[in-house]
Motif scaffolding. Structure first.
Motif, PDB file in Angstrom:
ATOM      1  N   LEU A  70       5.793  -9.678 -17.273  1.00  0.00           N
ATOM      2  CA  LEU A  70       6.236 -10.779 -16.426  1.00  0.00           C
ATOM      3  C   LEU A  70       6.939 -10.267 -15.190  1.00  0.00           C
ATOM      4  O   LEU A  70       6.779 -10.782 -14.089  1.00  0.00           O
ATOM      5  CB  LEU A  70       7.171 -11.706 -17.219  1.00  0.00           C
ATOM      6  CG  LEU A  70       6.499 -12.538 -18.323  1.00  0.00           C
ATOM      7  CD1 LEU A  70       7.566 -13.260 -19.153  1.00  0.00           C
ATOM      8  CD2 LEU A  70       5.531 -13.536 -17.720  1.00  0.00           C
ATOM      9  N   GLY A  71       7.726  -9.199 -15.375  1.00  0.00           N
ATOM     10  CA  GLY A  71       8.438  -8.626 -14.227  1.00  0.00           C
ATOM     11  C   GLY A  71       7.463  -8.101 -13.194  1.00  0.00           C
ATOM     12  O   GLY A  71       7.639  -8.289 -11.985  1.00  0.00           O
ATOM     13  N   ALA A  72       6.385  -7.446 -13.666  1.00  0.00           N
ATOM     14  CA  ALA A  72       5.393  -6.908 -12.742  1.00  0.00           C
ATOM     15  C   ALA A  72       4.681  -8.030 -12.011  1.00  0.00           C
ATOM     16  O   ALA A  72       4.376  -7.930 -10.823  1.00  0.00           O
ATOM     17  CB  ALA A  72       4.386  -6.052 -13.509  1.00  0.00           C
ATOM     18  N   PRO A 106       5.150  -7.792  -3.283  1.00  0.00           N
ATOM     19  CA  PRO A 106       4.274  -6.722  -2.809  1.00  0.00           C
ATOM     20  C   PRO A 106       5.093  -5.673  -2.060  1.00  0.00           C
ATOM     21  O   PRO A 106       6.118  -5.993  -1.458  1.00  0.00           O
ATOM     22  CB  PRO A 106       3.313  -7.449  -1.852  1.00  0.00           C
ATOM     23  CG  PRO A 106       3.393  -8.887  -2.235  1.00  0.00           C
ATOM     24  CD  PRO A 106       4.792  -9.108  -2.726  1.00  0.00           C
ATOM     25  N   THR A 107       4.651  -4.442  -2.090  1.00  0.00           N
ATOM     26  CA  THR A 107       5.328  -3.385  -1.332  1.00  0.00           C
ATOM     27  C   THR A 107       5.045  -3.570   0.157  1.00  0.00           C
ATOM     28  O   THR A 107       4.177  -4.369   0.546  1.00  0.00           O
ATOM     29  CB  THR A 107       4.819  -2.005  -1.768  1.00  0.00           C
ATOM     30  OG1 THR A 107       3.420  -1.914  -1.426  1.00  0.00           O
ATOM     31  CG2 THR A 107       5.002  -1.801  -3.265  1.00  0.00           C
ATOM     32  N   LYS A 120      -1.406  -4.347   4.386  1.00  0.00           N
ATOM     33  CA  LYS A 120      -2.831  -4.456   4.070  1.00  0.00           C
ATOM     34  C   LYS A 120      -3.237  -5.928   4.004  1.00  0.00           C
ATOM     35  O   LYS A 120      -4.292  -6.330   4.525  1.00  0.00           O
ATOM     36  CB  LYS A 120      -3.133  -3.759   2.748  1.00  0.00           C
ATOM     37  CG  LYS A 120      -4.620  -3.753   2.359  1.00  0.00           C
ATOM     38  CD  LYS A 120      -4.838  -2.936   1.094  1.00  0.00           C
ATOM     39  CE  LYS A 120      -6.323  -2.840   0.755  1.00  0.00           C
ATOM     40  NZ  LYS A 120      -6.927  -4.135   0.423  1.00  0.00           N
ATOM     41  N   MET A 121      -2.396  -6.748   3.379  1.00  0.00           N
ATOM     42  CA  MET A 121      -2.669  -8.186   3.267  1.00  0.00           C
ATOM     43  C   MET A 121      -2.677  -8.853   4.642  1.00  0.00           C
ATOM     44  O   MET A 121      -3.489  -9.745   4.906  1.00  0.00           O
ATOM     45  CB  MET A 121      -1.622  -8.843   2.368  1.00  0.00           C
ATOM     46  CG  MET A 121      -1.743  -8.440   0.900  1.00  0.00           C
ATOM     47  SD  MET A 121      -0.246  -8.827  -0.077  1.00  0.00           S
ATOM     48  CE  MET A 121      -0.280 -10.623  -0.036  1.00  0.00           C
ATOM     49  N   LEU A 122      -1.810  -8.403   5.526  1.00  0.00           N
ATOM     50  CA  LEU A 122      -1.777  -8.951   6.889  1.00  0.00           C
ATOM     51  C   LEU A 122      -3.054  -8.607   7.644  1.00  0.00           C
ATOM     52  O   LEU A 122      -3.587  -9.434   8.394  1.00  0.00           O
ATOM     53  CB  LEU A 122      -0.551  -8.424   7.645  1.00  0.00           C
ATOM     54  CG  LEU A 122       0.792  -9.068   7.280  1.00  0.00           C
ATOM     55  CD1 LEU A 122       1.940  -8.280   7.901  1.00  0.00           C
ATOM     56  CD2 LEU A 122       0.840 -10.518   7.762  1.00  0.00           C
ATOM     57  N   GLY A 124       5.390 -12.920  -1.360  1.00  0.00           N
ATOM     58  CA  GLY A 124       6.720 -12.827  -1.941  1.00  0.00           C
ATOM     59  C   GLY A 124       7.821 -13.250  -1.000  1.00  0.00           C
ATOM     60  O   GLY A 124       8.947 -12.762  -1.075  1.00  0.00           O
ATOM     61  N   LEU A 125       7.520 -14.200  -0.102  1.00  0.00           N
ATOM     62  CA  LEU A 125       8.478 -14.618   0.916  1.00  0.00           C
ATOM     63  C   LEU A 125       8.929 -16.067   0.754  1.00  0.00           C
ATOM     64  O   LEU A 125       9.582 -16.612   1.643  1.00  0.00           O
ATOM     65  CB  LEU A 125       7.865 -14.436   2.309  1.00  0.00           C
ATOM     66  CG  LEU A 125       7.627 -12.999   2.765  1.00  0.00           C
ATOM     67  CD1 LEU A 125       6.751 -12.976   4.022  1.00  0.00           C
ATOM     68  CD2 LEU A 125       8.945 -12.293   3.034  1.00  0.00           C
ATOM     69  N   GLU A 126       8.606 -16.673  -0.386  1.00  0.00           N
ATOM     70  CA  GLU A 126       8.920 -18.093  -0.557  1.00  0.00           C
ATOM     71  C   GLU A 126      10.422 -18.368  -0.620  1.00  0.00           C
ATOM     72  O   GLU A 126      10.868 -19.499  -0.380  1.00  0.00           O
ATOM     73  CB  GLU A 126       8.235 -18.657  -1.814  1.00  0.00           C
ATOM     74  CG  GLU A 126       8.748 -18.101  -3.138  1.00  0.00           C
ATOM     75  CD  GLU A 126       8.047 -16.823  -3.569  1.00  0.00           C
ATOM     76  OE1 GLU A 126       8.077 -16.529  -4.783  1.00  0.00           O
ATOM     77  OE2 GLU A 126       7.477 -16.119  -2.714  1.00  0.00           O
TER      78      GLU A 126
END
Length: 212
Positions: free
Chosen positions: A21-23, A28-29, A35-37, A113-115
């Motif tokens: 669950l933690g993972a 994201p790093t 890379k996602m951007l 991960g910016l919510e």
């Protein structure tokens, strides 16, 4: 002995689930985010890659703590600024009237991960902005061009001294925002300059600094 075995087994299972669950909840790093951007499917309403990076840099260099974005689209600019606000320990509020855009942005922010750093507000900015509480030190305006001055006027009383305001599309849409641009011309309360961080759209942004 059997009872002890069952307890140990249960602890291992729970521990494994906790790790899993933690993972799953981990952000994201930096490398993964970049890379996602690069792979982000931008639409014409999104800020260009170069302009969005300029916004991120401005947020970080200014150490901005509370920001507002007027006009979200699918959140590419909000993500870039959100990374900056995460690094400064600040928060960003982004406002859009389109429910589909709001839903897409919330989903994209979650992927990055910016919510918890960026809050998306659905509604007409001219109604939402006057109701925002507190003060702000960073503003990005990229919505209905003819209403730029109205957006700014709604936020002006909430702006801290030293606030940075960025307005997009000030070259191609100049005729639609003449009152907004005229407001800052020879205005001693503000310094302003037009910059071109990206030639992708052959346009520019007005960067404004609140002197007092």
């Amino acid at each position: 002995m059997k009872k002890l075995y069952l307890i140990v087994a249960a602890m291992c299972i729970l521990g494994g689930n906790a790790i899993f669950l933690g993972a799953a909840d981990a952000k994201p790093t930096d490398a993964e985010r970049e890379k996602m951007l690069k792979e982000f499917k931008r639409i014409p309403l999104n800020t260009t890659e170069g302009d969005a990076m300029m916004l991120r840099i401005l947020v970080q260099a200014h150490n901005s703590q509370r920001g507002v974005e007027v006009g979200t689209a699918t959140g590419y600019g909000a993500i870039q600024m959100g990374i900056g606000f995460e690094r400064t320990g600040g928060k960003l509020i982004t406002v859009d009237i389109d429910p589909k855009m709001v839903a897409a942005t919330r989903e994209n922010l979650k992927k990055f991960g910016l919510e918890k750093t960026v809050t998306v507000v659905e509604g007409d900015a001219l109604q939402v902005l006057p109701k925002l509480e507190g003060t702000f030190d960073f503003v990005f305006i990229d919505a209905l061009k003819r209403d730029y001055l109205k957006y700014f006027k709604a936020l002006e009383p909430k702006l801290r001294r030293g606030a940075v305001i960025v307005a997009d599309n000030v070259i191609k849409s100049e005729r639609d925002m003449m009152d907004f641009l005229a407001y800052f011309k020879d205005n001693p309360a503000y310094d302003s300059v037009t910059i071109r961080a990206s030639m992708e759209k052959d346009d520019g942004m007005l960067v404004i600094y609140k002197v007092r």
